[in-house]
Motif scaffolding. Structure first.
Motif, mmCIF file in Angstrom:
data_model
loop_
_atom_site.group_PDB
_atom_site.id
_atom_site.type_symbol
_atom_site.label_atom_id
_atom_site.label_comp_id
_atom_site.label_asym_id
_atom_site.label_seq_id
_atom_site.Cartn_x
_atom_site.Cartn_y
_atom_site.Cartn_z
ATOM 1 N N GLU A 264 0.990 -1.258 0.080
ATOM 2 C CA GLU A 264 -0.173 -0.177 0.010
ATOM 3 C C GLU A 264 0.896 1.159 0.155
ATOM 4 O O GLU A 264 1.723 1.439 1.193
ATOM 5 N N GLY A 267 -0.248 8.002 -2.830
ATOM 6 C CA GLY A 267 -1.286 8.271 -3.584
ATOM 7 C C GLY A 267 -1.340 9.846 -3.958
ATOM 8 O O GLY A 267 -0.688 10.701 -3.523
ATOM 9 N N SER A 269 -4.846 11.362 -4.838
ATOM 10 C CA SER A 269 -6.282 11.157 -5.231
ATOM 11 C C SER A 269 -6.956 12.126 -5.585
ATOM 12 O O SER A 269 -6.910 13.271 -4.770
ATOM 13 N N CYS A 298 -2.160 8.048 3.043
ATOM 14 C CA CYS A 298 -1.850 7.919 1.580
ATOM 15 C C CYS A 298 -3.150 7.976 0.576
ATOM 16 O O CYS A 298 -2.888 8.446 -0.645
ATOM 17 N N SER A 299 -4.309 7.991 1.250
ATOM 18 C CA SER A 299 -5.661 8.050 0.311
ATOM 19 C C SER A 299 -6.312 9.684 0.223
ATOM 20 O O SER A 299 -7.417 9.888 0.099
ATOM 21 N N GLU A 398 3.281 13.207 -4.866
ATOM 22 C CA GLU A 398 2.664 13.098 -3.589
ATOM 23 C C GLU A 398 3.398 13.930 -2.505
ATOM 24 O O GLU A 398 4.695 13.564 -2.319
ATOM 25 N N PHE A 424 -0.452 7.554 -9.763
ATOM 26 C CA PHE A 424 -1.020 6.819 -8.691
ATOM 27 C C PHE A 424 -2.412 6.345 -9.100
ATOM 28 O O PHE A 424 -3.240 6.917 -9.648
ATOM 29 N N LEU A 426 -5.254 5.288 -6.113
ATOM 30 C CA LEU A 426 -5.434 4.714 -4.722
ATOM 31 C C LEU A 426 -6.926 4.998 -4.527
ATOM 32 O O LEU A 426 -7.836 4.061 -4.230
ATOM 33 N N ALA A 447 -8.956 3.630 -9.686
ATOM 34 C CA ALA A 447 -8.705 3.655 -8.037
ATOM 35 C C ALA A 447 -9.138 2.547 -7.551
ATOM 36 O O ALA A 447 -9.809 1.834 -8.000
ATOM 37 N N GLY A 466 -4.495 -0.095 -3.794
ATOM 38 C CA GLY A 466 -4.503 0.745 -4.844
ATOM 39 C C GLY A 466 -4.030 -0.036 -6.233
ATOM 40 O O GLY A 466 -3.743 -1.265 -6.034
ATOM 41 N N SER A 470 0.365 3.158 -6.682
ATOM 42 C CA SER A 470 -0.317 3.000 -5.606
ATOM 43 C C SER A 470 -0.224 1.450 -4.741
ATOM 44 O O SER A 470 -0.674 1.400 -3.561
#
Length: 494
Positions: A264, A267, A269, A298-299, A398, A424, A426, A447, A466, A470
């Protein structure tokens, strides 16, 4: 002690009582083999508040050896008993939730409210996978002849869990809970800036009835402790959460052993808002999609991809809301807590500084701050970068901080292209009143999870993970069990 008592004692003494300081191996605290120690810092004060064991390859070897023996015991434990132990662990975590939350808050820098949510969610994860422990059934297969055939779901063996600093409790539990439900043992290497709740959870599991050796924790750096753990051939699955670069290194490390892997990673997003969306819902959704946990998610919805007709109104309201957010030490009840480390704060500041230098419009924020009460700590102002090109670094990279990049689109095709315009994949959020638009976008966006009209909708019952850079594999939900089980087919000639 209550939260108020713990907080008062902490601000008076600069530390928390009874913190675990050593590795946890074979059911007990174990001092590091060479006696090395590291300091853990409170991001809200920018000061060390405790020390802990600095592990090395010898400590990892000790932990994996313990996990191998623990696996033999735990894999033979009846599923109903595994269920009962995980449920008891959930009960204990709820009973001790306030202490866990205070430690999480001080160690990570997040707000006490966020830490409380993480602890509650972790207890729920334990309960969820407790319910799955006695339901991991195989299936009967009709071969169309006189043979009888069936499958078994077996635990994979010793698992390794490399845990990040942004969610040190919940990320740990979402990995070890399904592993334990499946009958696996585990060795955990928490992030070097947030070691304490992992050690506390290992002790809690023993008190809940988990046999010694089933969960072991080795603290220290990624190089000294994490690297030898993922390279150990006795480890049969590695679950890693972290950066793309480190994830690639983990893949290379496990390849010679043909070890299973869940990654994991990062991201960038998008939260995609169409012209018919509820303006206030978009503003509130975008605000907390990026500023929760100081953007260290991360998301996180780090890109607001918005239709031109809504752009100015939503941007102005977002700026006003962002400027109202209170920052400060997590124990004092702010809206946003600290950034986890001085090093990471510098990285965030560098991203924004480079954006400013190339002419990006910064409509609010863009500066390093400190706690208003103490003048200390590692904080970054909620920041919004407006009307960015699809090729801008702030869109493609990111930042992992409280920095929102706004992109503007004119039609649905452009919205989808922008949403999928990074390496990415995610998460994604879609805001619209048109269900047909929502479904088309949900199918079209690349995603692992998509939400509509509420960026943080969903829950632990749904798979999380992801695509592309991701990562791969899924955690949470019933899918979270897949990494920790393997299917065996048995056929009987009758």
């Amino acid at each position: 002690m209550s939260v108020d008592q713990l907080s008062a004692a902490y601000f008076e003494t600069g530390t928390l009582p009874d913190l675990p300081r050593d590795h946890f191996i074979d059911g007990r605290a174990v001092a590091p083999g060479v006696g090395g120690r590291m300091e853990s810092f409170d991001p809200g004060r920018g000061m060390a508040f405790a020390d802990f064991a600095a592990g090395d390859a010898a400590d990892v070897d000790h932990a994996v050896t313990s996990a191998v023996a623990g696996f033999e015991v735990w894999s033979a434990t009846p599923p109903a008993q595994r269920c009962a132990i995980l449920n008891e662990a959930a009960r204990l975590m709820r009973q001790e939730a306030e202490r866990f939350a205070v430690v999480e808050c001080v160690d990570s820098g997040k707000t006490l409210a966020e830490a409380r949510g993480d602890i509650a969610g972790s207890a729920r994860l334990l309960e969820y996978y407790a319910g799955a422990a006695d339901k991991l059934d195989g299936r009967s297969v009709n071969l169309g002849n006189d043979n009888a055939a069936f499958t078994l779901r077996e635990p994979v063996g010793v698992t390794a869990h490399i845990v990040p600093w942004n969610y040190p409790t919940s990320t740990l539990v979402r990995g070890i809970a399904p592993a334990l439900a499946a009958g696996c043992s585990a060795v955990v290497k928490p992030a070097e800036t947030t070691p304490f709740t992992a050690l506390m959870i290992a002790d809690l599991l023993i008190r809940a009835g988990l046999p010694a050796g089933v969960v072991n924790v080795v603290t220290g750096t990624g190089i000294a402790a994490g690297a030898p753990l993922v390279r150990d051939p006795r480890v049969r699955h590695v679950t890693f959460t972290g950066s793309v670069a480190t994830g690639v290194g983990v893949m290379q490390s496990v390849a010679p052993n043909v070890t299973g892997l869940t990654l994991e990673l990062g991201g960038k997003s998008p939260l995609v808002a169409f012209g018919d969306a509820d303006v206030d819902a978009v503003v509130e959704g975008a605000l907390w999609a990026i500023f929760s946990n100081a953007g260290q998610i991360c998301s996180a919805g780090s890109r607001l991809v918005i239709q031109r007709s809504l752009h100015a109104e939503v941007r102005d309201k977002l700026v006003a809301r962002a400027q109202m957010l209170r920052m400060g030490h997590g124990l004092r009840g702010p809206d946003i807590g600290a950034v986890n480390s001085a090093r990471h704060l510098a990285q965030i500041a560098d991203h924004v500084s480079r954006a400013r230098a190339r002419g990006v419009e910064i409509v609010t924020g863009g500066e390093v701050l400190s706690d208003v009460e103490s003048g200390a700590g590692w904080f970054y102002a909620p920041t919004i970068l407006d009307n960015l090109a699809a090729t801008d670094d702030a869109v493609l990279q990111e930042i992992f901080g409280p920095v929102l990049a706004i992109q503007v689109f004119d039609d649905e095709a452009e919205a989808l292209a922008l949403a999928n315009g990074t390496e990415f994949a995610l998460a994604a959020g879609i805001y619209t009143k048109d269900i047909a638009t929502a479904l088309r976008m949900a199918r079209g966006v690349d995603a692992g999870q998509v939400t509509v009209n509420d960026y943080w909708a969903g829950g632990i019952e749904l798979p999380f993970g992801g695509n592309r850079k991701s990562g791969f594999g899924r955690e949470n939900g019933l899918e979270g069990l897949d990494a920790y089980t393997r299917s065996k087919a048995i056929t009987l000639a009758v």
